[in-house]
Design a protein around this motif. Structure first.
Motif, PDB file in Angstrom:
ATOM      1  N   PRO A   1       0.825  -1.210   0.000  1.00 57.80           N
ATOM      2  CA  PRO A   1       0.000   0.000   0.000  1.00 57.80           C
ATOM      3  C   PRO A   1       0.857   1.257   0.000  1.00 57.80           C
ATOM      4  N   ALA A   2       0.448   2.247  -0.785  1.00 53.35           N
ATOM      5  CA  ALA A   2       1.264   3.454  -0.955  1.00 53.35           C
ATOM      6  C   ALA A   2       1.520   4.156   0.360  1.00 53.35           C
ATOM      7  N   GLU A   3       0.531   4.150   1.257  1.00 51.32           N
ATOM      8  CA  GLU A   3       0.713   4.853   2.528  1.00 51.32           C
ATOM      9  C   GLU A   3       1.693   4.139   3.455  1.00 51.32           C
ATOM     10  N   LYS A   4       2.062   2.894   3.101  1.00 54.22           N
ATOM     11  CA  LYS A   4       2.999   2.125   3.925  1.00 54.22           C
ATOM     12  C   LYS A   4       4.358   1.982   3.254  1.00 54.22           C
ATOM     13  N   LEU A   5       4.611   2.787   2.235  1.00 49.29           N
ATOM     14  CA  LEU A   5       5.881   2.670   1.508  1.00 49.29           C
ATOM     15  C   LEU A   5       7.069   2.940   2.421  1.00 49.29           C
ATOM     16  N   THR A   6       7.018   4.031   3.183  1.00 48.40           N
ATOM     17  CA  THR A   6       8.133   4.362   4.081  1.00 48.40           C
ATOM     18  C   THR A   6       8.347   3.277   5.116  1.00 48.40           C
ATOM     19  N   GLU A   7       7.257   2.776   5.680  1.00 44.91           N
ATOM     20  CA  GLU A   7       7.360   1.698   6.665  1.00 44.91           C
ATOM     21  C   GLU A   7       7.986   0.457   6.055  1.00 44.91           C
ATOM     22  N   ALA A   8       7.593   0.129   4.844  1.00 44.46           N
ATOM     23  CA  ALA A   8       8.142  -1.049   4.173  1.00 44.46           C
ATOM     24  C   ALA A   8       9.636  -0.890   3.910  1.00 44.46           C
ATOM     25  N   LEU A   9      10.042   0.285   3.471  1.00 51.42           N
ATOM     26  CA  LEU A   9      11.467   0.515   3.221  1.00 51.42           C
ATOM     27  C   LEU A   9      12.268   0.396   4.507  1.00 51.42           C
ATOM     28  N   ASP A  10      11.721   0.912   5.609  1.00 52.16           N
ATOM     29  CA  ASP A  10      12.423   0.814   6.900  1.00 52.16           C
ATOM     30  C   ASP A  10      12.586  -0.642   7.323  1.00 52.16           C
ATOM     31  N   GLN A  11      11.549  -1.455   7.103  1.00 50.82           N
ATOM     32  CA  GLN A  11      11.642  -2.864   7.468  1.00 50.82           C
ATOM     33  C   GLN A  11      12.641  -3.612   6.593  1.00 50.82           C
ATOM     34  N   ILE A  12      12.681  -3.274   5.319  1.00 50.93           N
ATOM     35  CA  ILE A  12      13.627  -3.941   4.413  1.00 50.93           C
ATOM     36  C   ILE A  12      15.067  -3.620   4.804  1.00 50.93           C
ATOM     37  N   LYS A  13      15.307  -2.388   5.239  1.00 49.07           N
ATOM     38  CA  LYS A  13      16.678  -1.961   5.587  1.00 49.07           C
ATOM     39  C   LYS A  13      17.069  -2.313   7.013  1.00 49.07           C
ATOM     40  N   LYS A  14      16.127  -2.829   7.792  1.00 51.66           N
ATOM     41  CA  LYS A  14      16.402  -3.122   9.199  1.00 51.66           C
ATOM     42  C   LYS A  14      17.381  -4.283   9.334  1.00 51.66           C
ATOM     43  N   ASP A  15      18.413  -4.091  10.156  1.00 52.22           N
ATOM     44  CA  ASP A  15      19.404  -5.129  10.493  1.00 52.22           C
ATOM     45  C   ASP A  15      20.176  -5.647   9.281  1.00 52.22           C
ATOM     46  N   VAL A  16      20.318  -4.848   8.232  1.00 54.67           N
ATOM     47  CA  VAL A  16      21.135  -5.288   7.097  1.00 54.67           C
ATOM     48  C   VAL A  16      22.592  -4.949   7.367  1.00 54.67           C
ATOM     49  N   VAL A  17      23.483  -5.626   6.692  1.00 55.35           N
ATOM     50  CA  VAL A  17      24.905  -5.336   6.842  1.00 55.35           C
ATOM     51  C   VAL A  17      25.244  -3.985   6.215  1.00 55.35           C
TER      52      VAL A  17
END
Length: 315
Positions: free
Chosen positions: A130-146
């Motif tokens: 969902p477009a309104e959750k784009l920022t949230e999704a990006l934050d989750q994808i980048k969480k705990d990455v090297v």
């Protein structure tokens, strides 16, 4: 024939009126991304009017307030991340998208190689959320990455196209209505056939326009995120003994190693492939040269003998 002429005049007048209509007003920003395949239907409140700037138009001296139109922006996000578990992160992104009410567009898990020719997994995945959750999704994808190697978010404003489609739809539907009225009054077979053909054309245009409008409306609920997932082993720091170069020293050392690696590969290829090919070609060229020289000498040596034979005959 009179009815056909009347129909043509009415259709032309309606089209001219539609083309000369006032430009649609601008509207507040709204995030949109085109759907891929069967995107879920957009909820009604996605296009609920919000406070927007209004544009006044004059009509016979009286001011009229234009309806607010929401601005539609198509957004895409692209990321490249480095993780310790490629397959696990790909599955986590898939679960996240489905949990947010989105879906997976495509995913691909394959094998790559490090600079030391070690086989490691790598993956690409594209999801819609969902477009309104784009920022949230990006934050989750980048969480705990090297490491986040790259991140790009782009947008395309398609408000004007959407407003034009709505305007064209109104014009087409008005023309269709007039054609239906004329068809009811038609008396000859020729008139009925001609009007029916026109109705078929306008009905096709109406369906196409409605499909394009629906595309934008459904796409407004989703944003696309493309992620490249790289294994941690591919970016392990270069270690020389107990020294771990960094910054410019790391780049220079890596460039030097790459040079020696490339030069060694060139020498191996030259010795195994290029040199034998050159020797083979040179050997045949040498044989050709020897044969040509022998023929030339033979022809050159036979000429004096012929001259001597001619002198003996004269005597």
């Amino acid at each position: 024939m009179k009815k056909i002429l009347i129909f043509s005049i009415i259709a032309a007048a309606l089209l001219v009126t539609a083309c000369g209509s006032a430009a649609a007003p601008e509207a507040p920003v709204m995030d949109v991304l085109p759907s891929s395949g069967g995107a879920p239907a957009v909820e009604q409140d996605m296009f609920a009017p919000e406070p927007a700037f209004e544009e006044s138009t004059s009509n016979s001296g009286s001011g009229a307030s234009a309806a607010a139109i929401e601005r539609i922006v198509i957004k895409n996000a692209d990321l490249a991340i480095v993780v310790s578990d490629v397959q696990g992160r790909m599955e986590a992104i898939q679960s996240m998208a489905e949990g947010m009410g989105g879906f997976v567009v495509s995913s691909n898990l394959y094998q790559s190689y490090t600079s030391d020719n070690i086989e490691v997994p790598e993956a690409t995945i594209t999801v819609r959320v969902p477009a309104e959750k784009l920022t949230e999704a990006l934050d989750q994808i980048k969480k705990d990455v090297v490491e986040v190697q790259s991140e790009t978010v782009s947008g395309q404003d398609v408000t004007a196209e959407y407003v034009d489609l709505q305007s064209n739809l109104k014009s087409l539907e008005a023309t269709e209505e007039q054609l239906n009225k004329i068809l009811e009054e038609a008396t000859t077979t020729e008139d009925v056939v001609n009007i029916f053909n026109q109705l078929t054309y306008y009905r096709q245009q109406i369906e196409v326009t409605k499909g394009q409008i629906k595309y934008y409306e459904e796409a407004s609920a989703l944003s696309a995120i493309s992620v490249r997932i790289v294994a941690e082993e591919t970016i392990k720091p270069l270690v020389i003994g107990k020294w771990e170069p960094k910054g410019v020293a790391l780049e220079a050392t890596q460039d030097l190693i790459d040079f020696f690696q490339g030069f060694s590969e060139f020498l191996i290829r030259f010795i195994i492939f290029t040199l034998p090919v050159l020797l083979t070609i040179g050997f045949f060229l040498y044989l050709l040269f020897i044969g040509a020289r022998a023929i030339f000498r033979k022809l050159r040596g036979s000429k004096p003998k012929k001259e001597q034979a001619q002198e003996v005959e004269k005597k």
